[in-house]
Write an enzyme that holds these catalytic residues in place. Structure first.
Site, short mmCIF file in Angstrom:
data_model
loop_
_atom_site.label_atom_id
_atom_site.label_comp_id
_atom_site.label_asym_id
_atom_site.label_seq_id
_atom_site.Cartn_x
_atom_site.Cartn_y
_atom_site.Cartn_z
N GLY A 268 36.11 -22.08 14.26
CA GLY A 268 35.99 -22.16 15.70
C GLY A 268 37.13 -22.83 16.44
N CYS A 296 44.53 -26.90 8.22
CA CYS A 296 43.90 -25.82 8.99
C CYS A 296 43.36 -26.37 10.32
CB CYS A 296 42.80 -25.16 8.14
SG CYS A 296 42.24 -23.59 8.81
N HIS A 380 46.32 -23.56 3.70
CA HIS A 380 45.55 -24.25 2.67
C HIS A 380 46.41 -24.48 1.43
CE1 HIS A 380 41.36 -24.32 4.21
NE2 HIS A 380 41.77 -23.29 4.93
N GLU A 382 45.55 -26.04 -1.14
CA GLU A 382 44.64 -25.99 -2.30
C GLU A 382 44.02 -24.61 -2.46
OE1 GLU A 382 41.65 -25.30 0.52
OE2 GLU A 382 43.56 -26.34 0.70
N GLY A 589 59.42 -0.04 -26.98
CA GLY A 589 58.68 -0.28 -28.22
C GLY A 589 59.26 0.43 -29.41
N GLY A 652 47.38 -2.96 -27.32
CA GLY A 652 47.45 -2.07 -28.48
C GLY A 652 48.15 -0.79 -28.12
N HIS A 654 51.28 0.63 -25.75
CA HIS A 654 52.47 0.20 -25.00
C HIS A 654 52.24 0.39 -23.51
CE1 HIS A 654 56.58 0.29 -23.41
NE2 HIS A 654 56.96 -0.36 -24.51
N GLN A 695 54.69 -9.73 -18.65
CA GLN A 695 53.49 -9.06 -19.16
C GLN A 695 52.61 -10.08 -19.87
OE1 GLN A 695 54.74 -5.67 -21.52
NE2 GLN A 695 56.31 -5.17 -20.03
N ASN A 711 60.91 -9.14 -18.82
CA ASN A 711 62.09 -8.28 -18.66
C ASN A 711 62.90 -8.81 -17.49
OD1 ASN A 711 61.68 -6.19 -20.67
ND2 ASN A 711 59.90 -5.58 -19.46
N HIS A 1273 67.18 26.65 -27.00
CA HIS A 1273 66.83 26.68 -25.58
C HIS A 1273 67.98 26.14 -24.74
CE1 HIS A 1273 64.87 25.62 -21.80
NE2 HIS A 1273 63.97 26.53 -22.12
N ASN A 1334 65.68 32.92 -13.08
CA ASN A 1334 64.85 31.95 -12.35
C ASN A 1334 65.30 31.93 -10.90
OD1 ASN A 1334 63.32 30.80 -14.61
ND2 ASN A 1334 65.31 30.05 -15.30
#
Length: 1507
Positions: A268, A296, A380, A382, A589, A652, A654, A695, A711, A1273, A1334
């Site tokens: 208020g 505050c 704040h 805290e 990895g 488990g 990556h 991470q 990283n 290819h 193409n």
């Protein structure tokens, strides 16, 4: 003071929690159906109304409507007394995810996990309420908790629209009304004395725990409770260890004895607390040396007591990401705030000065007396919920209490930035698994920052397909390998001042480390900008990293580094199986995996040591949650977290293989902010300047966590976080490296706030990787710690199911979303279970795991059972089960009539759950067009929302958009109706400066040129009406409103084998050309790794699906003048016929002609009509027809489906058994278009023709030659430009046939034709056959454009705009260099892969280098592609197949012998060489014979390589 843990304190471990009750057994869709029976409305006094549904208590209330932008911490926010009397709108759309913790009290008798003794807001407004709740500490749902406290909640409303209304008009009076109840009377809570309502009734004393190391009585602090949050009590008592006497707001404390005075937060108007202000004034008069601290409302009361004034803010600051600058040091801190009033500091009384200021709106955030120990802050320190970056203010207050002298803050001294004039930027090279297009994006951002600073940029990157290697971006570009040898030569030649090593992935980082170690950087005076090399090494070297982490009181997973096999085995035994094996200094990895026993360990060690000299053995944390934080720090030590992300997959898998959700969905406030604080502490400790990624592994049943890695560079996650939040990490990191600080930089989205802030999201992001494991039949399909994905997609939505289903469609165009059909279709080629066992499929995660979960639900698996197998958090599984139940409900309807009867509200809800029209139509046995029409009749359409970084709290002129059904108001008007924003230039305004309008400079070449005469021959097929046109139509001009016409460019979608960064280059080139030529350009794409999804590249970016439904919805909203489909690869090209059928104007080649080129049968028939030679072919429907044709022309034959990219599902078949087996696969059987079988021609040379057509006439072209014979290819082949071995006659034939095809297809735009040529000694023995055509940009367009210095896509875009463009012919005989494009393969990252190339593409990227001749260019390209070429004498193994190949090698043997190489040959090759007795200077050349690798004879190939 002894180090103590900061409150709040996490709940104790609860392995047997309430997850089953709160999530595992909850049918969320049924819960929604029940809630829909109780409609609610949020009404504002000004007349606006939003309709939704009820959760919590069923009652109507009235109060003041305010919003809070915090993304987590709703239990803490709802118990904050400062929200008393208010209707709280939570801007983050997903609320209730982690339930509510127990209502227990601590040793002090206060609630352990809440900020107040009850819920203080009178109502809660959210977008999406989660009936599913999952967290180890949760004991009840949010709805149950609200009901217990008789607080109503409303969900299903557009909270973003409400927030924007409050932001623009200010806080408003409102009411939440249940059903048809009459609205309660309007009530303004600010007219009441809210402090009197929330303050405690009588004094209470809190004593701290006894500290055996602390003699004497602790200080006594008197705290005036104006609505004090309990975490303040915890800070004083548990952390500072002081006695705390809490008194009511109107308590007369003037005669009390105490050591310090604290004034708390509260709700208020501060003017209502006159009694508190008077007491304060008296104490300040009587005891001028008494320490006083206010927070505050306490800040406002101290200010009033000092003689300041306060005012009511427009909408207040209520969130956890407010940036506040400490005026003593200039440091900026992220703070938590909740207030609607502020202090006017324009006329501070004598003796007072401002202490903190808000970096966004400039409002006062703190004051302090210049001499007396009085201070207060608006935020704040805290914070709960929120960050505790300013908790040091409590420590300062305690020091004042104890009269301890010393510095209040530790700061970094200011250093004048060194003048930098030239910076070398290291690129990442070709795209590989683990290092993809994200580094084109980050490198481009870095170059943008350099250009803005007017710093010369020198780029080294052999990846010719990237945007960053385009002309006009970097000042100098070197297409050479990113290796120390080549980089040293560039440094010697260009003499840069600085080096950017963080923008090119692990390749650039490793190169910079080597340059640092060998003294090159020091020798040439090159300064590493940003994070220093020593810091990089400290994060990369596992031993050093672990020691650093432990030195600051944090913990990594138990691990050990090993340099030998014996050391590694010993470490594994000490840690205990299972263990994780990782190679140090490796990306994605590489060489890692889990070992459950010594046998598995041996295999992994052999692989890891092959990739690195050091191996790490880690504690196994499988099943823990995996989380990532993206952190930014500048040289002034301003530090912030830009984004946190949660992996759907547990530890488990990556992180590059994981499905990632941003922001985290299942973390509580204390978990989120604990990990945030740790991230900042770690980044500061290692001295990282710029961006870093950290991470974590987090135990799902307790507060335990482990740091996995850091990283110290831009990473894949950085690009994802940039696109997920709208915060340009790479750009800001580059600016920081150049000496800027975060506070002075601007938020480029809002353009009115600082870059020193933490984004608030009001949407959910889902990233799903893309795998092409089906292209490698021998590769293990189970996902683990080594990356196998080749790309990724990102979706944005306002509900998790909506985001997930969008992402599932983005990553696989054949999927309709979360249902079992894709799993059933693809499990044979991509499933992890060989016998289609669903439990095994779930236990061993693979590329199909999401669709496998859908199948599991379909066959009766419960959420609990799937959770027990996968350990995916129940919250995610519960949301997916909701999608499953919604689909079952629609399947139960079974018809469009039943769906119509269910009504528009039901249809809107399933759309909010992410169902596409195709999916709904499949459920009710109707077409997607029928569903689309039903939606249109009910006006069930998506709305367009902005990504604005601050959850609508500040106005944003952003063009970064997405579609969602969770909302009812568009954030923008159509682009055609939008006036240009003030910061927008009328022309090309991307980061790289103004564009060109003069045609001459666009196509100027350093070679002689003769303009081609434009042909006036009428085309055979016109784009629209199929009749010849006598003259060109006029170019696009301004629309009726005088605004520039707008166009849509469809991007490439996710990167995959066959569609990579080259199509992003084409898309960006088209967009830039549109803007250069005075038009507006919009992009639709879903790939976070791309430059095209950088929002400042286009006038509008739609981060959306490339599906018919989504593109049509965007076109319906935007009404563009045209859509370009020919620059994004196969995905948008496939949409052309369908879009054309729906009336969308396709620019360039007509859709029916695209279809004639893509449909193998139609194209082959057209070639026959034109007399164009091609391999013998036949279209087939039945197996017998295919067998008959194959036997007639003779094996081998080639089977080719239509509308595919990179030879997908194309196979060379050698016999009848192979043909029968292949024709039974889903790739062939389930094709929508015909499949063609043709004779496979062996021993031919392949040729590429890239051209630009205009109304069927070839405008410009390039002819490149494959080094390898046809059968490899084109994406896997090595190309030379100009061609080196083709006869002039073959050149002419290629040009003639290409011109025929261009005319027959009436091509206007880019096209590519592939030929095979059999070169005989005379003309009659030479043949030229067409393989395919193409009608779109090809993979080779960037290569030919940059080699010839003619941007083919710029030319094509101008053609599509019907501009009169002059051709720019290139004369290959004038070239004094040769360009060689070489493929990048990732076989090393795909364990078990067969490194054998064929007609189906397997390469993941490409590089190109230049040389004075073909040999030099080829060798450089080979090195750039990662092939290790040893110039020192070593062994060379020759194993050649055909006699022709063996004959060819003979003439090169003397050169190899002269260079000192020892020559080995397999049995057949060695025998052939010995029989021909090659000599050098009269002496025989020795060849050592090695037996085949599979034999037991010694020496063999394997034993020789081992030796």
């Amino acid at each position: 003071m002894k180090t103590r843990e900061h409150p709040p304190f996490a709940p104790p471990p609860r392995p047997d929690n309430d997850g089953k009750t709160l999530a595992g057994e909850v049918d969320e869709f049924a819960c929604w159906e029940a809630s829909a029976k109780t409609p609610m409305e949020l009404r504002l006094k000004s007349g606006e109304c939003w309709r939704g549904w009820n959760f919590g208590a069923k009652r109507s209330v009235a109060g003041e409507v305010v919003f809070c932008t915090a993304m987590m911490g709703y239990p803490e926010s709802l118990t904050d007394p400062s929200f008393a009397g208010q209707i709280l709108v939570l801007t983050y759309p997903l609320v209730g995810n982690y339930g509510v913790p127990p209502d227990e009290t601590d040793e002090l008798g206060i609630p352990r996990y809440f900020e107040g003794s009850k819920i203080y807001p009178i109502a809660v407004v959210v977008s999406e309420y989660s009936f599913v709740a999952s967290h180890y500490s949760a004991v009840k749902s949010l709805s149950q908790w609200l009901e217990e406290h008789k607080v109503p909640g409303i969900f299903g409303v557009d909270t973003r629209a409400i927030t924007k209304r409050l932001r623009m008009e200010g806080s408003a009076l409102g009411a939440v009304v249940v059903g048809s109840e009459p609205a309660p009377a309007w009530e303004d809570p600010n007219l009441r004395n809210l402090v009197a309502e929330v303050s405690l009734p009588s004094p209470k004393l809190y004593a701290p725990p006894k500290d055996p190391d602390d003699d004497g009585e602790p200080p006594l602090v008197l705290a005036v409770d104006c609505g004090m949050k309990f975490n303040i009590v915890r800070y004083f008592v548990y952390y500072l260890r002081v006695r705390l006497k809490v008194v009511p707001w109107n308590y007369d404390f003037t005669k009390e004895e105490f050591d310090g005075l604290f004034i708390s937060n509260g709700p208020g108007d501060p003017q209502k607390c006159d009694a508190t202000v008077k007491c304060l004034q008296q104490v300040m008069k009587d005891r001028p040396t008494l320490p006083i601290f206010g927070i505050c409302l306490g800040h406002q009361l101290l200010s009033l007591a000092a003689g300041c004034k306060t005012y009511k803010m427009k909408f207040g600051n209520r969130g956890v990401n407010q940036p506040c600058i400490d005026l003593r040091t200039g440091r900026c801190y992220i703070t938590s705030q909740n207030h609607g009033f502020a202090v006017d500091d324009s006329q501070l009384p004598d003796g007072w000065h401002s202490l903190f200021v808000n970096a966004n709106d400039g409002s006062n955030e703190g004051i302090a007396h210049k001499e007396k120990p009085w201070l207060s802050v608006q935020f704040h320190p805290e914070a709960c919920c929120g960050p505790v970056d300013t908790a040091f203010l409590f420590d300062e207050f305690l020091r004042i209490l104890r009269s301890l002298h010393g510095k209040n803050l530790t700061t970094i001294g200011y250093k004048h930035p060194q003048a930098i004039t030239k910076v070398l930027v290291l690129g990442s090279g070709g795209l590989t698994i683990g290092q993809a297009g994200e580094f084109d994006y980050s490198g481009s951002q870095a170059i943008k920052a350099l250009r803005e600073q007017q710093v010369q940029s020198i780029l080294i990157n052999p990846n010719i397909a990237t945007v960053q290697t385009s002309k006009g971006l970097a000042d100098q570009i070197f297409f050479v390998p990113v290796t120390p040898e080549f980089v040293t030569k560039v440094i010697e030649k260009t003499r840069p001042d600085g080096l950017f090593a963080a923008f090119g992935g692990q390749t650039a980082l490793n190169c910079a480390v080597q340059l640092h170690k060998n003294g090159t950087l020091k020798k040439y005076g090159v300064k590493v900008l940003g994070t220093q090399i020593d810091s990089i090494i400290a994060t990369e070297d596992r031993d050093v990293f672990k020691a650093g982490v432990e030195s600051i009181g944090e913990q990594c997973a138990l691990s050990a580094c090993a340099n030998t096999m014996e050391e590694a085995k010993k470490a594994a035994k000490e840690i205990g199986f299972p263990v994780l094996v990782r190679a140090a200094f490796a990306l994605g990895g590489l060489g890692s995996g889990f070992a459950s026993n010594e046998a598995e360990l041996d295999i992994l060690l052999e692989r890891a040591f092959a990739n690195s000299s050091q191996v790490i053995i880690d504690e196994c944390l499988k099943g823990w949650k995996e989380l990532e934080y993206e952190v930014m720090r500048d040289s002034k030590d301003n530090c912030l977290v830009v984004c946190n992300m949660e992996n759907l997959d547990p530890m488990g898998v990556h992180t590059g293989e994981s499905i990632v959700v941003a922001p985290s969905q299942t973390l509580s406030n204390d978990e989120y902010h604990k990990l945030r604080a740790v991230a900042i502490k770690v980044i500061r400790h290692f001295g990282i300047v710029g961006e870093a990624n950290i991470q974590y592994a987090l135990d799902p049943n307790s507060k335990r966590y482990r740091i996995v890695e850091v990283n110290a560079r831009l990473s894949r996650s950085s690009a994802l976080a940039s696109k997920a939040t709208g915060y340009p990490l790479a750009y800001v990191a580059a600016k920081i490296a150049l000496g800027h600080d975060l506070v002075s930089l601007r938020n480029l989205v809002t353009r009115c706030t600082t870059a020193c802030f933490e984004p608030s999201l009001d949407y959910c992001v889902v990233k799903i990787p893309r795998w092409d494991i089906d292209k490698f039949p021998t590769v293990e399909r189970t996902l683990g710690t080594q990356m196998k994905s080749v790309g990724e997609v990102m979706s944005i939505a306002r509900s998790f199911p909506e985001a997930m289903q969008k992402a599932l469609r983005m990553v696989n165009e054949g999927s309709v979303g979360f249902d079992e059909s894709w799993y059933l279709r693809a499990r044979t080629s991509a499933g992890t279970s060989k016998d289609n066992n669903i439990e095994e499929e779930l236990r061993c995660p693979g590329p199909l795991r999401m669709w496998a979960i859908a199948h599991a639900f379909e066959v009766g698996y419960s959420v609990e059972k799937v959770y027990a197998i996968t350990r995916i958090d129940r919250w995610f599984l519960g949301k997916l089960f909701c999608v499953h139940q919604a689909r079952k409900r629609m399947e139960g309807m079974g018809s469009l009539a039943a769906l119509t009867k269910a009504g528009p509200e039901f249809l809107r809800r399933v759309k909010q759950l992410g169902f596409c029209d195709r999916q709904i139509g499949k459920c009710v046995k109707e077409t997607d067009i029928s569903i689309m029409k039903l939606r249109a009749s009910w006006n069930v359409r998506p709305c367009v929302k902005q990504v604005d970084t601050l959850a609508a709290e500040f106005p944003a002129q952003t063009n970064y958009l997405y579609l969602t059904y969770v909302g009812d108001q568009n954030d923008v008007v159509p682009l055609r109706n939008e006036k240009l924003a003030a910061h927008k230039d009328s022309l090309y305004d991307t980061a790289f400066g103004k564009g060109r309008l003069e045609e001459e400079s666009a196509f100027s070449l350093p070679f002689k040129k003769t303009p081609l005469q434009r042909s006036t021959t009428s085309p055979s097929w016109s784009p629209k009406n199929r009749s010849a046109k006598a003259e060109d139509p006029p170019a696009f001009d301004l629309n009726e409103d005088g605004q520039k016409p707008s166009f849509i460019v469809l991007g490439s979608g996710c990167y995959r084998i066959g569609a990579s960064v080259e199509f992003d280059w084409s898309s960006v080139s088209a967009v830039r050309t549109l803007r250069e030529t005075g038009h507006r350009a919009m992009v639709i794409n879903c790939n976070p790794e791309t430059v095209s999804t950088d929002y400042d590249e286009s006038d509008r970016l739609y981060f959306e699906e490339l599906t018919l439904e989504t593109v049509l919805e965007i076109c319906n909203f935007e009404q563009p003048a045209g859509t370009i489909v020919s620059v994004g690869g196969q995905t948008p090209n496939n949409l052309a016929p369908k879009l054309d059928k729906m009336g969308i104007n396709i620019l360039g080649t007509a859709a029916q002609n695209i279809d004639r080129a893509e449909d193998r049968s139609k194209f082959s028939a057209m070639c026959d009509e034109l007399g164009v030679d091609q391999p013998e072919w036949s279209e087939f429907v039945k197996l017998e027809e295919a067998l008959s044709f194959a036997n007639m022309v003779g094996f081998p034959v080639l089977v080719r489906p239509s509308y595919v990219l990179s030879g997908a599902a194309m196979r060379v078949i050698d016999n009848e058994d192979q043909l029968k087996a292949f024709l039974g696969t889903s790739a062939v059987v389930e094709q929508e278009f015909p499949v063609v079988i043709s004779k496979y021609v062996e021993g031919a040379r392949e040729i590429e023709f890239d051209g630009i057509g205009r109304d069927g006439q070839v405008l410009n072209y390039a002819i490149s030659e494959h080094v390898e014979d046809a059968g490899t290819h084109s994406g896997d082949a090595t190309l030379l430009l100009p061609s080196q071995r083709l006869y002039l006659e073959t050149h002419r034939r290629v040009m003639h046939v290409a011109a025929q095809l261009c005319k027959a297809l009436n091509i206007s735009g880019p096209f590519n034709v592939q030929f095979m040529a059999q070169e005989g000694s005379c003309s009659s023995m030479r043949t030229l056959k067409v393989i395919e055509c193409n009608v779109r940009a090809s993979r080779t367009v960037p290569f030919v454009s940059k080699t010839l210095n003619v941007n083919f896509i710029e030319l094509a875009t101008r053609v599509m705009l019907k501009q009169d463009v002059r051709p720019a012919p290139v004369y290959v005989y004038d070239f004094q260099f040769v360009s060689c494009k070489a493929p990048m393969f990732s076989f090393q990252r795909l364990s078990g892969s067969d490194p054998h190339v064929g007609v189906e593409m397997q390469s993941t990227g490409e590089v190109a280098c230049f040389g004075q001749n073909a040999n030099e260019a080829f060798l450089k390209a080979l090195i750039a592609s990662g092939v290790k070429v040893f110039f020192e004498p070593c062994g060379i193994l020759l194993s050649l197949g055909s006699q022709e190949d063996k004959k060819t090698i003979l003439k090169y043997l003397p050169f190899l012998d002269e260079m000192g190489y020892k020559i080995y040959g397999t049995t057949g090759t060695a025998s052939f060489i010995e029989a021909n007795a090659p000599k050098r200077k009269g002496a025989s050349i020795n060849v050592s014979t090695l037996a085949n690798a599979v034999t037991q004879k010694k020496p063999n190939v394997i034993s020789a390589m081992a030796d």
